[in-house]
Design an enzyme around this catalytic site. Sequence first.
Site, PDB file in Angstrom:
ATOM      1  N   TYR A  77     -61.375  73.840  18.699  1.00 37.75           N
ATOM      2  CA  TYR A  77     -60.099  73.580  17.751  1.00 37.75           C
ATOM      3  C   TYR A  77     -59.222  74.564  18.194  1.00 37.75           C
ATOM      4  O   TYR A  77     -57.885  73.966  18.455  1.00 37.75           O
ATOM      5  CB  TYR A  77     -60.653  73.802  16.183  1.00 37.75           C
ATOM      6  N   PHE A 129     -32.117  55.340  23.275  1.00 33.41           N
ATOM      7  CA  PHE A 129     -33.559  54.874  23.342  1.00 33.41           C
ATOM      8  C   PHE A 129     -33.979  54.457  21.969  1.00 33.41           C
ATOM      9  O   PHE A 129     -33.606  55.345  21.035  1.00 33.41           O
ATOM     10  CB  PHE A 129     -34.477  55.772  24.293  1.00 33.41           C
ATOM     11  N   THR A 130     -34.953  53.381  21.653  1.00 38.62           N
ATOM     12  CA  THR A 130     -35.250  53.165  20.533  1.00 38.62           C
ATOM     13  C   THR A 130     -35.570  54.280  19.768  1.00 38.62           C
ATOM     14  O   THR A 130     -35.189  54.486  18.439  1.00 38.62           O
ATOM     15  CB  THR A 130     -36.196  51.905  20.437  1.00 38.62           C
ATOM     16  N   ASP A 220     -34.591  64.308  27.898  1.00 33.00           N
ATOM     17  CA  ASP A 220     -35.757  63.155  27.641  1.00 33.00           C
ATOM     18  C   ASP A 220     -36.268  63.034  29.273  1.00 33.00           C
ATOM     19  O   ASP A 220     -35.917  62.126  29.971  1.00 33.00           O
ATOM     20  CB  ASP A 220     -35.388  61.905  27.293  1.00 33.00           C
ATOM     21  N   LYS A 263     -45.981  58.004  30.664  1.00 36.75           N
ATOM     22  CA  LYS A 263     -45.456  57.481  31.940  1.00 36.75           C
ATOM     23  C   LYS A 263     -45.658  58.502  33.360  1.00 36.75           C
ATOM     24  O   LYS A 263     -46.529  58.192  33.861  1.00 36.75           O
ATOM     25  CB  LYS A 263     -43.914  57.404  31.519  1.00 36.75           C
ATOM     26  N   ARG A 387     -35.447  43.554  25.441  1.00 34.78           N
ATOM     27  CA  ARG A 387     -34.594  44.563  25.380  1.00 34.78           C
ATOM     28  C   ARG A 387     -33.047  44.353  25.222  1.00 34.78           C
ATOM     29  O   ARG A 387     -32.397  44.206  26.245  1.00 34.78           O
ATOM     30  CB  ARG A 387     -34.646  45.749  26.685  1.00 34.78           C
ATOM     31  N   PHE A 454     -38.229  45.494  16.727  1.00 29.63           N
ATOM     32  CA  PHE A 454     -38.707  44.723  17.904  1.00 29.63           C
ATOM     33  C   PHE A 454     -40.331  44.662  17.942  1.00 29.63           C
ATOM     34  O   PHE A 454     -40.963  43.822  18.517  1.00 29.63           O
ATOM     35  CB  PHE A 454     -38.114  45.286  19.286  1.00 29.63           C
TER      36      PHE A 454
HETATM   37  N1  F0G Z   1     -38.247  58.186  25.702  1.00 28.94           N
HETATM   38  C1  F0G Z   1     -38.250  57.261  26.572  1.00 28.94           C
HETATM   39  C2  F0G Z   1     -37.272  57.077  27.753  1.00 28.94           C
HETATM   40  C3  F0G Z   1     -39.359  56.229  26.534  1.00 28.94           C
HETATM   41  O1  F0G Z   1     -39.333  55.293  27.287  1.00 28.94           O
HETATM   42  C4  F0G Z   1     -40.306  56.168  25.492  1.00 28.94           C
HETATM   43  C5  F0G Z   1     -41.343  55.160  25.347  1.00 28.94           C
HETATM   44  C6  F0G Z   1     -40.169  57.436  24.585  1.00 28.94           C
HETATM   45  C7  F0G Z   1     -39.390  58.333  24.754  1.00 28.94           C
HETATM   46  C8  F0G Z   1     -41.117  57.733  23.310  1.00 28.94           C
HETATM   47  O2  F0G Z   1     -42.304  58.015  23.840  1.00 28.94           O
HETATM   48  O3  F0G Z   1     -43.942  56.015  23.366  1.00 28.94           O
HETATM   49  O4  F0G Z   1     -44.830  58.299  24.199  1.00 28.94           O
HETATM   50  O5  F0G Z   1     -43.666  57.794  21.870  1.00 28.94           O
HETATM   51  N2  F0G Z   1     -41.174  54.184  25.809  1.00 28.94           N
HETATM   52  C9  F0G Z   1     -42.212  53.150  25.704  1.00 28.94           C
HETATM   53  C10 F0G Z   1     -41.568  52.016  26.598  1.00 28.94           C
HETATM   54  C11 F0G Z   1     -42.736  52.666  24.638  1.00 28.94           C
HETATM   55  O6  F0G Z   1     -42.240  50.885  26.785  1.00 28.94           O
HETATM   56  O7  F0G Z   1     -40.609  51.990  27.337  1.00 28.94           O
HETATM   57  P1  F0G Z   1     -43.695  57.382  23.148  1.00 28.94           P
END
Ligand code: F0G
Length: 462
Positions: A77, A129-130, A220, A263, A387, A454
């Site tokens: 843990y 970014f979303t 990021d 990624k 997108r 989305f």
């Molecule tokens: N920042 C970027 C540039 C991303 O592309 C993503 C996720 C995140 C933050 C968030 O990270 O998914 O680990 O919580 N991108 C994915 C995509 C979902 O399909 O581009 P996460």
Amino acid sequence: MAKKLTKRSWAEPFKIKMVEPIKMTTREQRVKAAKEAGYNTFLLKSEDVYIDLLTDSGTNAMSDRQWAGMMLGDEAYAGSRNFYYLWDNVKKYYGMPYLVPTHQGRAAEHMISKILIKQGDYVPGNMYFTTTRLHQELAGATFIDVIIDEAHNPISEHPFKGNIDLKKLDKLINEVGAKKIAYVCMAGPVNMAGGQPFSMANLKEVYEYCKSHKIKLWFDATRATENAYFIKEREKGYADKSIEQILKEICSYFEGLWVSAKKDLMVNIGGILATRNKKVYEEARNMVVIYEGLHTYGGLAGRDMEAMAIGMEEMVQYDNIKARIGQVEYCGRQLEKYGVPFVRPIGGHAIFLDAKRILAHLPQSQFPAQTLAAEIYVDSGVRGMERGVVSSGRDPVTGDHRYPKLELVRLTFPRRVYTQAHIDVTVESVAEVFENRKKIKGLEMVYEPKYLRFFQARFAKI
Ligand code: F0G
């Protein structure tokens, strides 16, 4: 006479040791599946998908070393050995002394937004970014896009469309005052712009400018090695530097960073919050126990942290990134032959089809990119993602759709997963849909979730 060899090909620096069967469906099955999924590729069952280009997030193939590492999980843990290995590699590759692990990227975004943002603050960034923007907004900030104009233009060939426009940043700071800027947020390459990098020269300028206003930069770093690769390939003075050196230099300008390890690190789950600011670190280390778990595992198993640490060693290998980006480039070059419009120049992790130009007869209110992604799926079982206006969401103040200039379908390449033949099949499908584009009808939204719509929105054919 035999053809003269003019160019030598490259190939992936690995071979396949384990395979996972995929299933080809009939058109009839896909018509049904698309309808049942409300024409949203996020709602398709993965077993109904043939070639899955939805995302490169958590869909990568781990190496034999990473899989072997999974067996070395120290599942204590507290104080797992794998955590300390990961921490050492965060110091080594990102140059950040402090680490808080998280279960994925958005968990780190959540914490960093809560720590750095006060109600009424502004966060300028190189395009939204979303998940990043949503966490900034939920923490009380207004996100301001300060990316260069070229980033919003799909046909511009600017080599560093991820750059920040200093005039835009300066204008904002003059209007609201430096004290209202929580931090400047930079991503590289910029996902929503088409996987477009920023240059080191731009980063240095932004850094100097922010320093003079006592504003910190946060990064990021989700696909940072791809940005480093583009700097090596395109920017003067970097051709002889290694990816590792370039990454380290990039990070040196930031106070801290977050990473979706799903990624660059080529794992299936994981995230990182890392900083050189001890105070921020201490707050994050305290906060992580509320949302994720103890600060030495942050919502992850020990084995996940081991695979991440090994992935970090692999992500900086030049041949790996070259093969990865080379695959995206190959796809783009094939699409060019059919005249299919997509975002220029070819980016790091995906091809972004220009749905606005492909389905020029559909108004943006009929969701051209959502429509195009569904049509490609029905044609071949290839799954991409919208997108455009759906991803962009609604303005939190006015409640109206945000209509972005870019209305795109992303075909995203998981790392080390698909072969060149898979890409050929994908290209042929896109070309076929492109050929018949005039017959395609638009969609209306029939269900809309409140956050990150989305992912779960449903549509019907008009
Ligand atoms: N920042 C970027 C540039 C991303 O592309 C993503 C996720 C995140 C933050 C968030 O990270 O998914 O680990 O919580 N991108 C994915 C995509 C979902 O399909 O581009 P996460």
